[in-house]
Design a protein around this motif. Structure first.
Motif, PDB file in Angstrom:
ATOM      1  N   ARG A  14      34.729  29.615  25.251  1.00 28.84           N
ATOM      2  CA  ARG A  14      35.357  29.349  23.961  1.00 28.84           C
ATOM      3  C   ARG A  14      34.337  29.642  22.871  1.00 28.84           C
ATOM      4  O   ARG A  14      33.150  29.375  23.043  1.00 28.84           O
ATOM      5  N   PHE A  15      34.822  30.135  21.762  1.00 29.39           N
ATOM      6  CA  PHE A  15      33.944  30.505  20.656  1.00 29.39           C
ATOM      7  C   PHE A  15      33.778  29.359  19.664  1.00 29.39           C
ATOM      8  O   PHE A  15      34.690  28.566  19.465  1.00 29.39           O
ATOM      9  N   SER A  16      32.606  29.297  19.051  1.00 29.28           N
ATOM     10  CA  SER A  16      32.349  28.392  17.930  1.00 29.28           C
ATOM     11  C   SER A  16      31.539  29.175  16.901  1.00 29.28           C
ATOM     12  O   SER A  16      31.143  30.311  17.157  1.00 29.28           O
ATOM     13  N   ASP A  17      31.262  28.551  15.767  1.00 24.94           N
ATOM     14  CA  ASP A  17      30.456  29.224  14.750  1.00 24.94           C
ATOM     15  C   ASP A  17      29.027  29.468  15.229  1.00 24.94           C
ATOM     16  O   ASP A  17      28.370  30.406  14.804  1.00 24.94           O
ATOM     17  N   GLN A  18      28.538  28.610  16.127  1.00 24.42           N
ATOM     18  CA  GLN A  18      27.147  28.688  16.593  1.00 24.42           C
ATOM     19  C   GLN A  18      26.975  29.541  17.848  1.00 24.42           C
ATOM     20  O   GLN A  18      25.858  29.882  18.199  1.00 24.42           O
ATOM     21  N   GLY A  19      28.052  29.862  18.559  1.00 21.68           N
ATOM     22  CA  GLY A  19      27.924  30.620  19.801  1.00 21.68           C
ATOM     23  C   GLY A  19      29.141  30.462  20.678  1.00 21.68           C
ATOM     24  O   GLY A  19      30.271  30.554  20.200  1.00 21.68           O
ATOM     25  N   VAL A  20      28.910  30.195  21.973  1.00 23.59           N
ATOM     26  CA  VAL A  20      30.013  30.014  22.908  1.00 23.59           C
ATOM     27  C   VAL A  20      29.754  28.802  23.798  1.00 23.59           C
ATOM     28  O   VAL A  20      28.616  28.409  24.042  1.00 23.59           O
ATOM     29  N   SER A  21      30.861  28.245  24.284  1.00 20.18           N
ATOM     30  CA  SER A  21      30.835  27.197  25.290  1.00 20.18           C
ATOM     31  C   SER A  21      31.410  27.822  26.553  1.00 20.18           C
ATOM     32  O   SER A  21      32.492  28.412  26.526  1.00 20.18           O
ATOM     33  N   LEU A  22      30.676  27.722  27.644  1.00 21.00           N
ATOM     34  CA  LEU A  22      30.998  28.447  28.866  1.00 21.00           C
ATOM     35  C   LEU A  22      31.192  27.490  30.035  1.00 21.00           C
ATOM     36  O   LEU A  22      30.331  26.654  30.305  1.00 21.00           O
ATOM     37  N   ALA A  23      32.329  27.602  30.722  1.00 21.10           N
ATOM     38  CA  ALA A  23      32.583  26.811  31.928  1.00 21.10           C
ATOM     39  C   ALA A  23      32.103  27.617  33.127  1.00 21.10           C
ATOM     40  O   ALA A  23      32.488  28.778  33.297  1.00 21.10           O
ATOM     41  N   VAL A  24      31.250  27.027  33.960  1.00 14.25           N
ATOM     42  CA  VAL A  24      30.711  27.736  35.117  1.00 14.25           C
ATOM     43  C   VAL A  24      30.885  26.913  36.392  1.00 14.25           C
ATOM     44  O   VAL A  24      31.019  25.690  36.349  1.00 14.25           O
ATOM     45  N   ARG A  25      30.884  27.616  37.503  1.00 16.04           N
ATOM     46  CA  ARG A  25      30.849  27.003  38.827  1.00 16.04           C
ATOM     47  C   ARG A  25      29.655  27.616  39.537  1.00 16.04           C
ATOM     48  O   ARG A  25      29.596  28.829  39.742  1.00 16.04           O
ATOM     49  N   VAL A  26      28.696  26.772  39.907  1.00 20.50           N
ATOM     50  CA  VAL A  26      27.430  27.241  40.460  1.00 20.50           C
ATOM     51  C   VAL A  26      27.410  27.059  41.972  1.00 20.50           C
ATOM     52  O   VAL A  26      27.812  26.015  42.488  1.00 20.50           O
ATOM     53  N   THR A  27      26.904  28.073  42.662  1.00 17.99           N
ATOM     54  CA  THR A  27      26.663  27.989  44.093  1.00 17.99           C
ATOM     55  C   THR A  27      25.160  28.063  44.321  1.00 17.99           C
ATOM     56  O   THR A  27      24.572  29.135  44.220  1.00 17.99           O
ATOM     57  N   PRO A  28      24.525  26.897  44.584  1.00 19.77           N
ATOM     58  CA  PRO A  28      23.093  26.924  44.914  1.00 19.77           C
ATOM     59  C   PRO A  28      22.900  27.482  46.324  1.00 19.77           C
ATOM     60  O   PRO A  28      23.836  27.471  47.133  1.00 19.77           O
ATOM     61  N   ARG A  29      21.709  27.964  46.618  1.00 19.94           N
ATOM     62  CA  ARG A  29      21.401  28.620  47.898  1.00 19.94           C
ATOM     63  C   ARG A  29      22.394  29.732  48.193  1.00 19.94           C
ATOM     64  O   ARG A  29      22.836  29.907  49.313  1.00 19.94           O
ATOM     65  N   GLY A  30      22.722  30.509  47.140  1.00 26.55           N
ATOM     66  CA  GLY A  30      23.714  31.572  47.263  1.00 26.55           C
ATOM     67  C   GLY A  30      23.154  32.887  47.760  1.00 26.55           C
ATOM     68  O   GLY A  30      23.861  33.882  47.770  1.00 26.55           O
ATOM     69  N   GLY A  31      21.882  32.930  48.136  1.00 24.17           N
ATOM     70  CA  GLY A  31      21.289  34.138  48.686  1.00 24.17           C
ATOM     71  C   GLY A  31      20.681  35.075  47.649  1.00 24.17           C
ATOM     72  O   GLY A  31      19.811  35.858  47.962  1.00 24.17           O
ATOM     73  N   ARG A  32      21.155  35.003  46.422  1.00 23.55           N
ATOM     74  CA  ARG A  32      20.630  35.829  45.341  1.00 23.55           C
ATOM     75  C   ARG A  32      21.055  35.205  44.023  1.00 23.55           C
ATOM     76  O   ARG A  32      21.940  34.360  43.980  1.00 23.55           O
ATOM     77  N   ASP A  33      20.413  35.616  42.956  1.00 23.58           N
ATOM     78  CA  ASP A  33      20.800  35.179  41.618  1.00 23.58           C
ATOM     79  C   ASP A  33      21.765  36.212  41.063  1.00 23.58           C
ATOM     80  O   ASP A  33      21.395  37.384  40.910  1.00 23.58           O
ATOM     81  N   ALA A  42      41.642  25.558  41.372  1.00 24.45           N
ATOM     82  CA  ALA A  42      42.942  25.062  41.830  1.00 24.45           C
ATOM     83  C   ALA A  42      43.698  24.321  40.724  1.00 24.45           C
ATOM     84  O   ALA A  42      44.923  24.359  40.674  1.00 24.45           O
ATOM     85  N   ASP A  43      42.956  23.683  39.814  1.00 21.19           N
ATOM     86  CA  ASP A  43      43.610  22.951  38.722  1.00 21.19           C
ATOM     87  C   ASP A  43      43.952  23.855  37.535  1.00 21.19           C
ATOM     88  O   ASP A  43      44.414  23.381  36.506  1.00 21.19           O
ATOM     89  N   GLY A  44      43.705  25.162  37.670  1.00 25.21           N
ATOM     90  CA  GLY A  44      44.076  26.117  36.639  1.00 25.21           C
ATOM     91  C   GLY A  44      42.995  26.434  35.628  1.00 25.21           C
ATOM     92  O   GLY A  44      43.190  27.289  34.763  1.00 25.21           O
ATOM     93  N   ARG A  45      41.837  25.755  35.713  1.00 23.37           N
ATOM     94  CA  ARG A  45      40.750  26.015  34.756  1.00 23.37           C
ATOM     95  C   ARG A  45      39.983  27.276  35.143  1.00 23.37           C
ATOM     96  O   ARG A  45      39.599  27.434  36.298  1.00 23.37           O
ATOM     97  N   PRO A  46      39.729  28.157  34.175  1.00 24.27           N
ATOM     98  CA  PRO A  46      38.917  29.342  34.468  1.00 24.27           C
ATOM     99  C   PRO A  46      37.430  28.986  34.428  1.00 24.27           C
ATOM    100  O   PRO A  46      37.005  28.155  33.614  1.00 24.27           O
ATOM    101  N   VAL A  47      36.651  29.588  35.314  1.00 26.06           N
ATOM    102  CA  VAL A  47      35.200  29.392  35.344  1.00 26.06           C
ATOM    103  C   VAL A  47      34.520  30.724  35.598  1.00 26.06           C
ATOM    104  O   VAL A  47      35.102  31.644  36.158  1.00 26.06           O
ATOM    105  N   LEU A  48      33.258  30.797  35.178  1.00 22.77           N
ATOM    106  CA  LEU A  48      32.400  31.924  35.508  1.00 22.77           C
ATOM    107  C   LEU A  48      31.646  31.546  36.770  1.00 22.77           C
ATOM    108  O   LEU A  48      31.018  30.489  36.815  1.00 22.77           O
ATOM    109  N   LYS A  49      31.755  32.362  37.804  1.00 28.30           N
ATOM    110  CA  LYS A  49      31.072  32.061  39.070  1.00 28.30           C
ATOM    111  C   LYS A  49      29.636  32.563  39.005  1.00 28.30           C
ATOM    112  O   LYS A  49      29.393  33.726  38.700  1.00 28.30           O
ATOM    113  N   ILE A  50      28.710  31.655  39.285  1.00 28.98           N
ATOM    114  CA  ILE A  50      27.287  31.984  39.285  1.00 28.98           C
ATOM    115  C   ILE A  50      26.687  31.508  40.590  1.00 28.98           C
ATOM    116  O   ILE A  50      26.972  30.399  41.042  1.00 28.98           O
TER     117      ILE A  50
END
Length: 116
Positions: A14-33, A42-50
């Motif tokens: 989502r955009f704001s005057d100062q930048g963006v707010s970002l929803a993420v889902r993190v996978t630690p020990r994912g083998g690479r960055d 599942a609840d319909g929320r979009p996320v950036l997979k990292i």
């Protein structure tokens, strides 16, 4: 196919005057960055997979996420902060900077050829 349709109309930022707010889902020990694109939970929320290589211990995964986003978005690490979900895989991240430029970079990182 449904995920790509939803992905094209709803973004995890989502955009704001100062930048963006970002929803993420993190996978630690994912083998690479890596930023693996967008996903709809599942609840319909979009996320950036990292995914990050490090284990989620003593803030190491959070630091790796900030470092990865800093490099990918071309902003200083000091302009990125985790506003919620510090101990969770799902996080809300605030990125200070030009919202138009940040949005364009996020679009390029998550475009159709980058779908996870």
């Amino acid at each position: 196919m449904m995920a790509s349709t939803a992905r094209s109309s709803v973004r995890p930022w989502r955009f704001s005057d100062q930048g963006v707010s970002l929803a993420v889902r993190v996978t630690p020990r994912g083998g690479r960055d890596n930023i693996d694109g967008c996903e709809t939970l599942a609840d319909g929320r979009p996320v950036l997979k990292i995914r990050v290589r490090v284990i989620a211990e003593s803030g190491a995964a959070n630091a790796a996420v900030v470092q990865l986003l800093s490099k990918a978005l071309g902003v200083a690490r000091s302009n990125i902060r985790i506003s919620s979900g510090v101990t969770s895989r799902q996080k809300q991240i605030i990125i200070d900077g030009d919202p138009v430029r940040l949005g364009a970079v996020l679009e390029s990182l998550t475009g159709p050829d980058r779908t996870g």
